[in-house]
Scaffold this motif. Sequence first.
Motif, PDB file in Angstrom:
ATOM      1  N   TYR A  33      32.424  40.223  34.650  1.00 14.35           N
ATOM      2  CA  TYR A  33      33.157  39.168  33.972  1.00 14.35           C
ATOM      3  C   TYR A  33      32.453  37.839  34.198  1.00 14.35           C
ATOM      4  O   TYR A  33      31.852  37.603  35.244  1.00 14.35           O
TER       5      TYR A  33
ATOM      6  N   GLN B 168      33.123  33.636  34.152  1.00 11.14           N
ATOM      7  CA  GLN B 168      34.178  32.634  34.185  1.00 11.14           C
ATOM      8  C   GLN B 168      33.554  31.246  34.286  1.00 11.14           C
ATOM      9  O   GLN B 168      32.894  30.921  35.269  1.00 11.14           O
TER      10      GLN B 168
ATOM     11  N   ALA C  28      39.237  31.103  31.895  1.00  9.01           N
ATOM     12  CA  ALA C  28      39.654  32.427  32.339  1.00  9.01           C
ATOM     13  C   ALA C  28      38.453  33.365  32.335  1.00  9.01           C
ATOM     14  O   ALA C  28      37.487  33.152  31.594  1.00  9.01           O
ATOM     15  N   PRO C  29      38.474  34.395  33.139  1.00  8.95           N
ATOM     16  CA  PRO C  29      37.383  35.384  33.099  1.00  8.95           C
ATOM     17  C   PRO C  29      37.314  36.048  31.735  1.00  8.95           C
ATOM     18  O   PRO C  29      38.342  36.346  31.123  1.00  8.95           O
TER      19      PRO C  29
ATOM     20  N   PHE D  53      35.416  39.337  29.652  1.00  7.00           N
ATOM     21  CA  PHE D  53      34.756  40.622  29.865  1.00  7.00           C
ATOM     22  C   PHE D  53      33.331  40.588  29.311  1.00  7.00           C
ATOM     23  O   PHE D  53      33.088  40.115  28.198  1.00  7.00           O
TER      24      PHE D  53
ATOM     25  N   TYR E 165      30.936  47.122  30.965  1.00  7.97           N
ATOM     26  CA  TYR E 165      31.522  48.129  31.846  1.00  7.97           C
ATOM     27  C   TYR E 165      30.567  49.308  31.932  1.00  7.97           C
ATOM     28  O   TYR E 165      30.071  49.785  30.908  1.00  7.97           O
TER      29      TYR E 165
ATOM     30  N   PHE F  70      31.561  37.730  38.062  1.00 12.34           N
ATOM     31  CA  PHE F  70      32.265  38.614  38.970  1.00 12.34           C
ATOM     32  C   PHE F  70      31.981  40.066  38.605  1.00 12.34           C
ATOM     33  O   PHE F  70      32.062  40.433  37.437  1.00 12.34           O
TER      34      PHE F  70
ATOM     35  N   ASN G 125      36.506  49.474  39.279  1.00 18.28           N
ATOM     36  CA  ASN G 125      37.680  50.141  38.721  1.00 18.28           C
ATOM     37  C   ASN G 125      38.038  51.307  39.638  1.00 18.28           C
ATOM     38  O   ASN G 125      37.311  52.286  39.715  1.00 18.28           O
ATOM     39  N   TYR G 126      39.139  51.156  40.352  1.00 19.25           N
ATOM     40  CA  TYR G 126      39.608  52.205  41.257  1.00 19.25           C
ATOM     41  C   TYR G 126      40.937  52.735  40.717  1.00 19.25           C
ATOM     42  O   TYR G 126      42.009  52.476  41.255  1.00 19.25           O
ATOM     43  N   GLY G 127      40.877  53.470  39.626  1.00 14.25           N
ATOM     44  CA  GLY G 127      42.099  53.920  38.979  1.00 14.25           C
ATOM     45  C   GLY G 127      42.699  52.769  38.218  1.00 14.25           C
ATOM     46  O   GLY G 127      42.023  52.092  37.454  1.00 14.25           O
ATOM     47  N   GLN G 128      43.975  52.495  38.420  1.00 17.45           N
ATOM     48  CA  GLN G 128      44.600  51.360  37.735  1.00 17.45           C
ATOM     49  C   GLN G 128      44.419  50.057  38.499  1.00 17.45           C
ATOM     50  O   GLN G 128      44.965  49.029  38.131  1.00 17.45           O
ATOM     51  N   ASN G 129      43.655  50.104  39.560  1.00 17.77           N
ATOM     52  CA  ASN G 129      43.466  48.945  40.418  1.00 17.77           C
ATOM     53  C   ASN G 129      42.048  48.413  40.248  1.00 17.77           C
ATOM     54  O   ASN G 129      41.086  49.142  40.459  1.00 17.77           O
ATOM     55  N   PHE G 130      41.943  47.158  39.833  1.00 14.02           N
ATOM     56  CA  PHE G 130      40.637  46.526  39.750  1.00 14.02           C
ATOM     57  C   PHE G 130      40.448  45.656  40.977  1.00 14.02           C
ATOM     58  O   PHE G 130      41.290  44.828  41.285  1.00 14.02           O
TER      59      PHE G 130
ATOM     60  N   PHE H  32      37.984  42.834  42.535  1.00 18.67           N
ATOM     61  CA  PHE H  32      36.935  41.908  42.153  1.00 18.67           C
ATOM     62  C   PHE H  32      36.080  41.514  43.342  1.00 18.67           C
ATOM     63  O   PHE H  32      36.577  41.376  44.470  1.00 18.67           O
TER      64      PHE H  32
END
Lengths: 114, 108
Positions: B35, B37, B42-43, B45, B48, B87, B91-96, B98
């Motif tokens: 990302y 910023q 704001a950051p 995208f 990926y 940044f 991606n750890y599942g639904q948890n990002f 940073f």
Amino acid sequence: KAGVTQTPRYLIKTRGQQVTLSCSPISGHRSVSWYQQTPGQGLQFLFEYFSETQRNKGNFPGRFSGRQFSNSRSEMNVSTLELGDSALYLCASSLELAGHYEQYFGPGTRLTVT
Amino acid sequence: GQSLEQPSEVTAVEGAIVQINCTYQTSGFYGLSWYQQHDGGAPTFLSYNALDGLEETGRFSSFLSRSDSYGYLLLQELQMKDSASYFCAGNYGQNFVFGPGTRLSVLP
């Protein structure tokens, strides 16, 4: 397509008060995540909602809570505000594409606690 | 827990190429995002990577090596407007999660 919107953009509160921040995701996005950004701690994950359910939660105290409505709009609430809660609160919505996560961030709400 | 590391700042001149590295923890890892910023913004995208290799998007490319738990963002033909914080995010599942961010300064 309209982007992610957050209201309010700026907020000043005093210690002990509570605050509610709102986020409207991009149309069609069902996942909404919240982050806290401070100069010292960087971007920290608060929680993520998908279809009105909290799927994941970061390492923040219970004073931080959230919810998501059926139209995917989300709110986060911080109770009993502390000086250290002063930060930029960012909301991001996601379109899940077969294992590819791409988050779109709103402009943020700048919260100042005095 | 999960954490990512990246350099705090990088400086380069207009027209140059710069590489911003990121190392991550492998447990539960699905992929690496980047990302940008700008100050006060704001950051946004950039890219990926879920698989090893290079992904190219215009002047920006991103690389991932799962065996080395390492990725990088490559910015070519630097422009003044590229001055920003970058940044990496795991991606750890639904948890990002940073990284701390790398501040890029592009000099004339």
